[in-house]
Design an enzyme around this catalytic site. Structure first.
Site, PDB file in Angstrom:
ATOM      1  N   PHE A  77     -10.742  -1.238   4.253  1.00 32.15           N
ATOM      2  CA  PHE A  77     -11.587  -2.628   4.052  1.00 32.15           C
ATOM      3  C   PHE A  77     -10.612  -3.661   3.343  1.00 32.15           C
ATOM      4  CE2 PHE A  77     -15.633  -2.297   6.235  1.00 32.15           C
ATOM      5  CZ  PHE A  77     -15.316  -0.946   6.778  1.00 32.15           C
ATOM      6  N   ILE A 119       0.787  -1.387   0.274  1.00 30.72           N
ATOM      7  CA  ILE A 119       0.144  -0.021  -0.040  1.00 30.72           C
ATOM      8  C   ILE A 119       0.890   1.378   0.037  1.00 30.72           C
ATOM      9  CG2 ILE A 119      -2.010   1.082   1.238  1.00 30.72           C
ATOM     10  CD1 ILE A 119      -2.611  -1.709   2.547  1.00 30.72           C
ATOM     11  N   SER A 162      11.598  -5.742   5.873  1.00 27.71           N
ATOM     12  CA  SER A 162      11.463  -6.993   6.488  1.00 27.71           C
ATOM     13  C   SER A 162      10.506  -7.451   5.540  1.00 27.71           C
ATOM     14  CB  SER A 162      10.914  -6.759   7.816  1.00 27.71           C
ATOM     15  OG  SER A 162       9.767  -5.875   7.940  1.00 27.71           O
ATOM     16  N   LYS A 220      -3.802  -2.237  15.987  1.00 28.91           N
ATOM     17  CA  LYS A 220      -4.523  -1.222  15.395  1.00 28.91           C
ATOM     18  C   LYS A 220      -5.252  -0.437  16.319  1.00 28.91           C
ATOM     19  CE  LYS A 220      -2.691  -2.056  11.483  1.00 28.91           C
ATOM     20  NZ  LYS A 220      -1.685  -1.329  10.957  1.00 28.91           N
ATOM     21  N   ARG A 252     -16.934  -9.669   1.321  1.00 26.42           N
ATOM     22  CA  ARG A 252     -16.055  -8.580   1.831  1.00 26.42           C
ATOM     23  C   ARG A 252     -16.009  -7.417   0.991  1.00 26.42           C
ATOM     24  NH1 ARG A 252     -16.035 -11.575   5.138  1.00 26.42           N
ATOM     25  NH2 ARG A 252     -14.341 -12.212   6.526  1.00 26.42           N
ATOM     26  N   ASN A 297      -2.317 -15.491   2.628  1.00 24.42           N
ATOM     27  CA  ASN A 297      -3.517 -15.589   3.723  1.00 24.42           C
ATOM     28  C   ASN A 297      -4.599 -14.946   3.368  1.00 24.42           C
ATOM     29  OD1 ASN A 297      -2.101 -16.417   6.025  1.00 24.42           O
ATOM     30  ND2 ASN A 297      -1.027 -14.378   6.189  1.00 24.42           N
ATOM     31  N   SER A 315      -7.479  -0.343  10.077  1.00 24.50           N
ATOM     32  CA  SER A 315      -7.974  -1.621   9.569  1.00 24.50           C
ATOM     33  C   SER A 315      -9.434  -1.656   9.965  1.00 24.50           C
ATOM     34  CB  SER A 315      -7.193  -2.610   9.576  1.00 24.50           C
ATOM     35  OG  SER A 315      -7.896  -4.118   9.317  1.00 24.50           O
ATOM     36  N   TYR A 343      -2.945  -8.823  16.005  1.00 26.91           N
ATOM     37  CA  TYR A 343      -2.526  -7.759  15.075  1.00 26.91           C
ATOM     38  C   TYR A 343      -3.871  -6.718  15.173  1.00 26.91           C
ATOM     39  CZ  TYR A 343      -3.375  -5.732  10.615  1.00 26.91           C
ATOM     40  OH  TYR A 343      -3.566  -4.923   9.505  1.00 26.91           O
TER      41      TYR A 343
HETATM   42  P1  NAD Z   1       3.457  -4.692   3.625  1.00 31.55           P
HETATM   43  O1  NAD Z   1       4.012  -5.670   4.546  1.00 31.55           O
HETATM   44  O2  NAD Z   1       3.296  -4.837   2.098  1.00 31.55           O
HETATM   45  O3  NAD Z   1       3.882  -3.204   3.738  1.00 31.55           O
HETATM   46  C1  NAD Z   1       4.639  -2.808   5.361  1.00 31.55           C
HETATM   47  C2  NAD Z   1       5.877  -2.415   5.110  1.00 31.55           C
HETATM   48  O4  NAD Z   1       6.642  -1.958   6.416  1.00 31.55           O
HETATM   49  C3  NAD Z   1       6.967  -3.442   4.444  1.00 31.55           C
HETATM   50  O5  NAD Z   1       7.451  -2.777   3.224  1.00 31.55           O
HETATM   51  C4  NAD Z   1       7.760  -3.625   5.684  1.00 31.55           C
HETATM   52  O6  NAD Z   1       9.111  -3.957   4.985  1.00 31.55           O
HETATM   53  C5  NAD Z   1       7.678  -2.384   6.429  1.00 31.55           C
HETATM   54  N1  NAD Z   1       8.096  -2.579   7.808  1.00 31.55           N
HETATM   55  C6  NAD Z   1       7.384  -3.328   8.565  1.00 31.55           C
HETATM   56  N2  NAD Z   1       7.937  -3.449   9.936  1.00 31.55           N
HETATM   57  C7  NAD Z   1       8.918  -2.438   9.680  1.00 31.55           C
HETATM   58  C8  NAD Z   1       9.816  -1.698  10.807  1.00 31.55           C
HETATM   59  N3  NAD Z   1       9.667  -1.965  12.016  1.00 31.55           N
HETATM   60  N4  NAD Z   1      10.489  -0.531  10.534  1.00 31.55           N
HETATM   61  C9  NAD Z   1      10.474  -0.112   9.096  1.00 31.55           C
HETATM   62  N5  NAD Z   1       9.830  -0.843   8.135  1.00 31.55           N
HETATM   63  C10 NAD Z   1       8.773  -1.769   8.478  1.00 31.55           C
HETATM   64  O7  NAD Z   1       1.863  -4.411   4.086  1.00 31.55           O
HETATM   65  P2  NAD Z   1       0.712  -3.438   3.399  1.00 31.55           P
HETATM   66  O8  NAD Z   1      -0.282  -4.299   2.864  1.00 31.55           O
HETATM   67  O9  NAD Z   1       1.161  -2.518   2.556  1.00 31.55           O
HETATM   68  O10 NAD Z   1       0.120  -2.669   4.590  1.00 31.55           O
HETATM   69  C11 NAD Z   1       0.515  -1.514   4.848  1.00 31.55           C
HETATM   70  C12 NAD Z   1      -0.248  -1.067   6.302  1.00 31.55           C
HETATM   71  O11 NAD Z   1      -1.545  -1.183   5.724  1.00 31.55           O
HETATM   72  C13 NAD Z   1       0.118  -1.926   7.516  1.00 31.55           C
HETATM   73  O12 NAD Z   1       0.220  -1.211   8.702  1.00 31.55           O
HETATM   74  C14 NAD Z   1      -1.100  -2.846   7.467  1.00 31.55           C
HETATM   75  O13 NAD Z   1      -1.255  -3.490   8.705  1.00 31.55           O
HETATM   76  C15 NAD Z   1      -2.310  -2.013   7.097  1.00 31.55           C
HETATM   77  N6  NAD Z   1      -3.297  -2.635   6.420  1.00 31.55           N
HETATM   78  C16 NAD Z   1      -3.252  -3.756   5.497  1.00 31.55           C
HETATM   79  C17 NAD Z   1      -4.206  -4.202   4.805  1.00 31.55           C
HETATM   80  C18 NAD Z   1      -4.030  -5.270   3.739  1.00 31.55           C
HETATM   81  O14 NAD Z   1      -5.045  -6.257   3.569  1.00 31.55           O
HETATM   82  N7  NAD Z   1      -2.820  -5.243   3.176  1.00 31.55           N
HETATM   83  C19 NAD Z   1      -5.711  -4.061   5.340  1.00 31.55           C
HETATM   84  C20 NAD Z   1      -5.763  -3.134   6.296  1.00 31.55           C
HETATM   85  C21 NAD Z   1      -4.681  -2.470   7.098  1.00 31.55           C
HETATM   86  N1  UDP Z   2     -10.759 -16.824   1.784  1.00 30.53           N
HETATM   87  C1  UDP Z   2     -10.939 -18.027   1.287  1.00 30.53           C
HETATM   88  N2  UDP Z   2      -9.974 -18.724   0.951  1.00 30.53           N
HETATM   89  C2  UDP Z   2      -8.590 -18.115   0.980  1.00 30.53           C
HETATM   90  C3  UDP Z   2      -8.411 -16.841   1.558  1.00 30.53           C
HETATM   91  C4  UDP Z   2      -9.581 -16.017   1.919  1.00 30.53           C
HETATM   92  O1  UDP Z   2     -12.081 -18.360   1.047  1.00 30.53           O
HETATM   93  O2  UDP Z   2      -7.547 -18.860   0.983  1.00 30.53           O
HETATM   94  C5  UDP Z   2     -11.986 -16.059   2.168  1.00 30.53           C
HETATM   95  C6  UDP Z   2     -12.130 -15.464   3.812  1.00 30.53           C
HETATM   96  O3  UDP Z   2     -12.893 -16.492   4.207  1.00 30.53           O
HETATM   97  C7  UDP Z   2     -12.904 -14.267   3.559  1.00 30.53           C
HETATM   98  C8  UDP Z   2     -12.618 -13.723   2.222  1.00 30.53           C
HETATM   99  O4  UDP Z   2     -12.175 -14.914   1.622  1.00 30.53           O
HETATM  100  O5  UDP Z   2     -14.530 -14.651   3.256  1.00 30.53           O
HETATM  101  C9  UDP Z   2     -11.596 -12.490   2.200  1.00 30.53           C
HETATM  102  O6  UDP Z   2     -10.508 -13.021   3.043  1.00 30.53           O
HETATM  103  P1  UDP Z   2      -9.085 -12.094   3.389  1.00 30.53           P
HETATM  104  O7  UDP Z   2      -8.132 -13.201   4.268  1.00 30.53           O
HETATM  105  O8  UDP Z   2      -8.556 -11.638   2.079  1.00 30.53           O
HETATM  106  O9  UDP Z   2      -9.565 -10.899   4.241  1.00 30.53           O
HETATM  107  P2  UDP Z   2     -10.159 -10.710   5.661  1.00 30.53           P
HETATM  108  O10 UDP Z   2     -10.635 -11.865   6.189  1.00 30.53           O
HETATM  109  O11 UDP Z   2      -9.234 -10.266   6.367  1.00 30.53           O
HETATM  110  O12 UDP Z   2     -11.394  -9.811   5.487  1.00 30.53           O
END
Ligand code: NAD
Ligand code: UDP
Length: 337
Positions: free
Chosen positions: A177, A12, A34, A152, A230, A197, A124, A148
């Protein structure tokens, strides 16, 4: 204006750096790599025709943070850095609290020392727990079901208190979302390490033949076809939501919260069908038991962001599956290959 983007090499954060740059801001990326590849920098350069500044560092390294904030004359921080695997967080809670919560406290301490007063935080929809009503608005009570999620909730509380303690501080928590999709160029996207995941990367790895079939977790939910619902939001819309939030509130203070979603939910089967059509391949799936901790349906009331930020998600599921497929088929093993 220089903006520090912690976690800016990640999924993101990297897309948001592009949106920030396009809007005239200068992102300075701060990441410990990481969960990301250094090659993201080359992709960003190709897409934007601009070399992004990168500092390799950890958010728990206060000295490095302070030096970076001062050296680059940073005005605001977009804080993406965190660990995000729900399952791992239950196995390694201390690691998650240390990285996500202590790391944020260290970041805020460094910001305070360097007189940086504005932060945009990646929260989140997980903070809503099992929804008491749908669509979920920002007034819905918050809780968590795993470490986790608690990180948040805790960081949102810390930001709230940080703003109460100094009336000039601004903290905006954006509750995402389900982020999905990739940059439309196919040059940047999500490449999870190990077995994904999340649904979308699992489907896309199945489409390129890396996985045999998708396990659909539950087909007996109270939804249209029995599979989980979702609110998937395109990564490009999500990135723009950050810029809209910051641009709108740049001169404000206080602790604010916005949902970033589309307001519309899709079932797992609908996503598989959409992906199949984008990739033009059959995607095998099997029904499996419900995944522990999963909820039936989750989708946003996104009207606050529309009303206050003038932001609304524009891209549909087809754009998400088309763009994910473009990225996945170009880089089946992520950027490291
Ligand atoms: P990502 O893992 O791709 O990006 C996170 C980045 O942070 C990585 O590049 C990692 O190397 C860096 N990082 C982790 N710990 C660090 C530390 N201690 N110091 C410096 N850098 C560090 O994840 P993402 O999907 O891009 O998510 C970004 C943010 O959005 C996160 O806070 C995550 O919890 C939140 N978020 C993600 C989702 C999703 O589905 N992807 C949904 C809701 C919230
Ligand atoms: N899901 C699934 N198979 C997978 C991964 C996810 O059926 O291998 C389903 C999960 O049960 C949910 C939706 O897909 O209904 C979105 O899951 P995800 O883990 O992407 O997001 P979150 O559950 O965190 O909203």
């Amino acid at each position: 204006m220089n903006i520090l983007v912690t976690g800016g090499m990640g999924y993101i954060g990297s897309h948001t750096c592009l949106a920030l740059y396009k809007a005239g801001f200068t992102p300075i990326i701060y990441d410990n790599l990481s969960n990301s590849s250094i090659k993201v920098l080359e992709q960003l350069k190709i897409i934007a025709n601009h070399t992004f500044e990168f500092v390799e560092g950890d958010i728990n390294d206060r000295d490095k943070l302070e030096a970076t904030l001062n050296d680059y004359n940073i005005k605001a921080v977009f804080h993406f850095a965190s660990l995000k695997a729900v399952g791992k967080s239950t196995e390694q809670p201390l690691r998650y609290y240390d990285n996500n919560v202590s790391g944020t406290v260290t970041l805020l301490t460094a910001m305070q020392k360097s007189a940086v007063k504005q932060i945009i935080f990646s929260s989140s929809a997980t903070v809503y727990g099992d929804p008491q009503y749908l669509p979920i608005d920002e007034k819905h009570p918050i809780t968590a079901t795993n470490p986790y999620g608690w990180t948040k909730v805790m960081v949102e509380q810390i930001l709230n208190d940080w703003c109460l303690a100094n009336e000039q501080n601004l903290a905006i928590a954006l509750r995402y979302f389900n982020p999905a999709g990739a940059h439309p160029s196919g040059l940047l996207g999500e490449s999870p390490t190990g077995i994904p995941n999340n649904l979308m990367p699992y489907i896309s790895q199945t489409a390129v033949g890396q996985r045999e079939f998708v396990n659909i977790f539950g087909n007996d939910y109270d939804t249209e076809d029995g599979t989980g619902v979702r609110d998937y939001i395109h990564i490009m819309d999500l990135a723009e939501g950050h810029v809209a939030a910051f641009s709108t509130h740049q001169k404000d203070s206080g602790s604010l919260v916005y949902n970033l979603g589309t307001g519309k939910g899709y079932t797992v089967l609908e996503i598989i069908t959409a992906f199949s059509s984008s990739a033009n391949v059959e995607i095998n799936y099997k029904f499996a038991p419900r995944r522990a901790g999963d909820i039936a349906s989750n989708f946003a009331n996104a009207s606050l962001a529309q009303e206050k930020l003038g932001w609304k998600a524009k891209l549909n599921i087809k754009a998400m599956t088309d763009d994910t497929w473009r990225w996945q088929s170009k880089y089946p093993n992520g950027l490291e290959d």
